[in-house]
Motif scaffolding. Structure first.
Motif, PDB file in Angstrom:
ATOM      1  N   ASP A  42       5.173 -11.245  16.919  1.00 22.30           N
ATOM      2  CA  ASP A  42       4.579  -9.996  16.443  1.00 22.30           C
ATOM      3  C   ASP A  42       5.197  -8.793  17.143  1.00 22.30           C
ATOM      4  O   ASP A  42       5.407  -7.746  16.528  1.00 22.30           O
ATOM      5  N   LEU A  43       5.455  -8.935  18.429  1.00 23.55           N
ATOM      6  CA  LEU A  43       6.061  -7.828  19.175  1.00 23.55           C
ATOM      7  C   LEU A  43       7.479  -7.551  18.697  1.00 23.55           C
ATOM      8  O   LEU A  43       7.874  -6.400  18.524  1.00 23.55           O
ATOM      9  N   ALA A  44       8.257  -8.621  18.469  1.00 22.42           N
ATOM     10  CA  ALA A  44       9.640  -8.432  18.013  1.00 22.42           C
ATOM     11  C   ALA A  44       9.683  -7.935  16.573  1.00 22.42           C
ATOM     12  O   ALA A  44      10.603  -7.193  16.192  1.00 22.42           O
ATOM     13  N   ASP A  45       8.682  -8.318  15.772  1.00 28.47           N
ATOM     14  CA  ASP A  45       8.651  -7.884  14.368  1.00 28.47           C
ATOM     15  C   ASP A  45       8.494  -6.381  14.224  1.00 28.47           C
ATOM     16  O   ASP A  45       8.755  -5.831  13.151  1.00 28.47           O
ATOM     17  N   VAL A  46       8.045  -5.714  15.289  1.00 31.99           N
ATOM     18  CA  VAL A  46       7.848  -4.271  15.194  1.00 31.99           C
ATOM     19  C   VAL A  46       9.167  -3.566  14.895  1.00 31.99           C
ATOM     20  O   VAL A  46       9.194  -2.500  14.268  1.00 31.99           O
ATOM     21  N   LEU A  47      10.282  -4.186  15.295  1.00 33.04           N
ATOM     22  CA  LEU A  47      11.587  -3.576  15.023  1.00 33.04           C
ATOM     23  C   LEU A  47      11.921  -3.634  13.539  1.00 33.04           C
ATOM     24  O   LEU A  47      12.397  -2.650  12.953  1.00 33.04           O
ATOM     25  N   VAL A  48      11.661  -4.795  12.917  1.00 32.43           N
ATOM     26  CA  VAL A  48      12.009  -4.986  11.512  1.00 32.43           C
ATOM     27  C   VAL A  48      10.953  -4.393  10.589  1.00 32.43           C
ATOM     28  O   VAL A  48      11.266  -3.729   9.597  1.00 32.43           O
TER      29      VAL A  48
ATOM     30  N   ALA B 260       1.508  -5.515  16.708  1.00 27.26           N
ATOM     31  CA  ALA B 260       2.432  -5.540  17.838  1.00 27.26           C
ATOM     32  C   ALA B 260       1.787  -4.930  19.076  1.00 27.26           C
ATOM     33  O   ALA B 260       2.002  -5.396  20.201  1.00 27.26           O
ATOM     34  N   ARG B 261       0.981  -3.885  18.876  1.00 25.90           N
ATOM     35  CA  ARG B 261       0.309  -3.248  20.020  1.00 25.90           C
ATOM     36  C   ARG B 261      -0.706  -4.211  20.652  1.00 25.90           C
ATOM     37  O   ARG B 261      -0.812  -4.304  21.881  1.00 25.90           O
ATOM     38  N   ILE B 262      -1.453  -4.939  19.825  1.00 27.90           N
ATOM     39  CA  ILE B 262      -2.406  -5.925  20.347  1.00 27.90           C
ATOM     40  C   ILE B 262      -1.662  -7.050  21.061  1.00 27.90           C
ATOM     41  O   ILE B 262      -2.058  -7.491  22.149  1.00 27.90           O
ATOM     42  N   ALA B 263      -0.569  -7.523  20.448  1.00 29.85           N
ATOM     43  CA  ALA B 263       0.222  -8.585  21.073  1.00 29.85           C
ATOM     44  C   ALA B 263       0.808  -8.119  22.400  1.00 29.85           C
ATOM     45  O   ALA B 263       0.847  -8.879  23.374  1.00 29.85           O
ATOM     46  N   ALA B 264       1.258  -6.872  22.448  1.00 28.36           N
ATOM     47  CA  ALA B 264       1.818  -6.336  23.693  1.00 28.36           C
ATOM     48  C   ALA B 264       0.780  -6.337  24.793  1.00 28.36           C
ATOM     49  O   ALA B 264       1.078  -6.685  25.950  1.00 28.36           O
ATOM     50  N   GLY B 265      -0.464  -5.969  24.454  1.00 29.93           N
ATOM     51  CA  GLY B 265      -1.519  -5.982  25.462  1.00 29.93           C
ATOM     52  C   GLY B 265      -1.776  -7.369  26.010  1.00 29.93           C
ATOM     53  O   GLY B 265      -1.978  -7.555  27.220  1.00 29.93           O
TER      54      GLY B 265
END
Length: 551
Positions: A128-134, A304-309
């Motif tokens: 999910d975090l990496a998907d933020v780029l795509v 992605a923000r939730i996954a980052a946390g």
């Protein structure tokens, strides 16, 4: 993005390559720019052809239509290649960095989490975090570039129409994503927890299928995993339902923009060429192609923000213990282990009974009690893997909180009942405990724990690969391999959780007696040994600590 945003704090994990990200945005903008140009040229060509001019007057426009039609697909494919390559590389960077930090960081960070929760974090959360780029960065970048280009082109024809288009683009590109993100944010955290619970149940069923089947609990656990899957799916559906309103806003904005362009075109029809009016009315349709993906991009950004946390909880610098210059006894000298009025328990769970122990070098201690009484939590607390709910644990009078991770591991080592067997060679599965062991030492150790005949039967001896890890051996062989790790481990204090589980009664009794024998046992008399078990025979003479389940 505020400094406190977890997504901003987690970006160093991805280490994205800015030139590649910019190239992906450029290719995406060129792809949709080709679509925009295709719409404009097509509108001009259709209107001009209606006027029946000489064919040569249309040849350039015909070639342009073909060029833009082909370039749109080619550039879109190139954008996908670059953006996905960037995302996959970033995901690999993130996992490498997370594994490195987990290996070097405090063990209690991962010890308190179930393997299913860990899998969800380093698996789905990293994706999910990496998907933020795509799914977020590239779509927002492309939409911004395309929106400015479309508004500029329309402004050359009619400033009023460009204002209408700009307002509609802002509504579609800002309001719609905000609505979608707001709706998703309310449910995504709940949905993520359900998915983590599902992974916990599924991994428990996979890791302990044989024991659960014997106990008759496997169908119940599988049904629980299926129920959690359905609960997770329902939570995701609830998150998607409110986002439908956000997804509908771009469609409404397109309609409003087209109507505005038609009204403006009617007003300037007397002074403007028909071909120009056609471009004015049809161009907005392609201008909104980029904004259609923005509600989904906003949802991806929220996830992605939730996954980052959640990932930062694993690798945050705050979890690392402050390093001090304190030095304890070297592994050659066993430190004194003292626990003063310690109550052990997992973070967020109930604490166990209060106990006190004072183990001089070379002591033997058996921790007994029913399953669930807190024996495992107590051993992990004595090893410094879990913080004590109350009381203190010290090594040679030094509080374990004052010791660095390497100092703790050089003093004491905890061996879990469900320790992992890796899908690699027998040799490597033992070298994880001590990397400088010779083959002769490993062969001797395997013979001591009763695996000599098994080793001789293997086609490649120590080099035999245990395909599937624990699946390649029986439960008893797995237990003996884990016990062999204990014997080669150099730590002066060893804490073993149910080391003879799944062995027959005679072998279990013999090995327990040998482990707890401080004179001629399996381990050196200079080492301190603590064993948690519920199978201790009355004839094994050693100090005992009974843990009662009074929680």
């Amino acid at each position: 993005m505020p400094a406190s945003d977890p997504l901003r704090a987690a970006l160093p994990l991805l280490r994205p390559r800015l030139p590649r990200a910019l190239l992906a945005i450029t290719l995406g903008a060129l792809s949709l720019g080709s679509a925009l140009a295709l719409a404009g040229v097509s509108a001009w060509l259709i209107t001009r052809a209606w006027q029946m001019p000489p064919v040569l007057d249309l040849s350039v426009a015909v070639v342009a239509v073909r060029t833009f039609g082909i370039s749109r697909g080619v550039l879109g494919y190139c954008e996908r290649l670059v953006s996905h390559d960037t995302a996959l590389r970033s995901a690999g960077n993130a996992r490498t960095e997370i594994y490195r930090r987990l290996a070097d960081g405090p063990v209690e960070v991962t010890a308190r989490l179930h393997s299913g929760d860990l899998l969800a974090r380093v698996g789905t959360d990293v994706d999910d975090l990496a998907d933020v780029l795509v799914r977020a960065v590239v779509p927002f970048g492309v939409a911004a570039v395309l929106g400015v280009a479309a508004t500029t082109v329309i402004a050359l024809i009619s400033p009023v129409a460009s204002v209408v288009l700009a307002v509609c683009l802002i509504v579609a590109g800002v309001l719609a994503p905000w609505l979608s993100a707001r709706a998703a944010r309310a449910q995504e955290a709940v949905a993520r927890q359900h998915r983590s619970d599902r992974d916990v149940a599924a991994l428990t069923a996979l890791d302990h299928a044989a024991e659960l089947r014997v106990a008759g609990r496997l169908p119940e656990l599988i049904a629980d995993a299926e129920r959690r899957q359905r609960t997770w799916a329902a939570a995701v559906d609830r998150a998607a339902a409110p986002a439908a309103a956000g997804a509908a806003v771009p469609t409404a904005a397109v309609g409003a923009s087209v109507i505005g362009a038609v009204v403006v075109a009617i007003g300037i029809a007397s002074s403007t060429a028909p071909t120009t009016l056609a471009v004015l009315m049809l161009l907005p349709l392609s201008a909104f192609e980029a904004t259609g993906a923005l509600p989904g991009a906003a949802v991806a950004l929220t996830r992605a923000r939730i996954a980052a946390g959640r990932l930062l909880e694993l690798v945050s610098a705050e979890n690392a213990p402050a390093h001090t210059a304190t030095v304890i006894a070297s592994p050659a000298t066993t430190p004194r282990l003292r626990a003063t009025r310690v109550s052990a328990g997992y973070p967020g769970g109930p604490a166990g009974p209060t106990v006190s122990v004072d183990l001089a070098p070379g002591s033997r201690l058996a921790v007994t009690g029913k399953s669930g009484a807190g024996k495992t939590a107590l051993l992990m607390t004595l090893a410094g893997l879990l913080p004590a709910a109350a009381g203190t644990v010290s090594f040679d009078g030094i509080d374990c909180d004052e010791l660095s991770e390497s100092e703790l591991r050089s003093a004491a080592c905890y061996f879990a009942e469900d320790a992992h067997l890796f899908s690699t060679t027998v040799r490597d599965n033992l070298l994880v405990a001590r990397g400088d062991c010779t083959d002769d030492e490993l062969v001797h150790t395997l013979g001591v724990v009763g695996l000599g005949a098994w080793l001789s039967s293997l086609p490649d001896g120590l080099s035999t690969v245990l395909t599937g890890g624990a699946a390649a051996v029986s439960a008893g062989q797995r237990r003996r391999l884990l016990l062999a790790r204990v014997l080669v481990c150099p730590a002066p204090i060893v804490l073993l959780d149910e080391p003879t589980e799944h062995l027959d009664a005679a072998d279990s009794h013999r090995l327990l007696a040998a482990l707890l024998d401080g004179t001629h046992g399996l381990l050196s008399p200079a080492r301190t040994v603590v064993v948690a078990t519920h199978q201790l025979g009355a004839d094994i003479a050693c100090p005992r600590l009974s843990v009662a389940d009074d929680r």
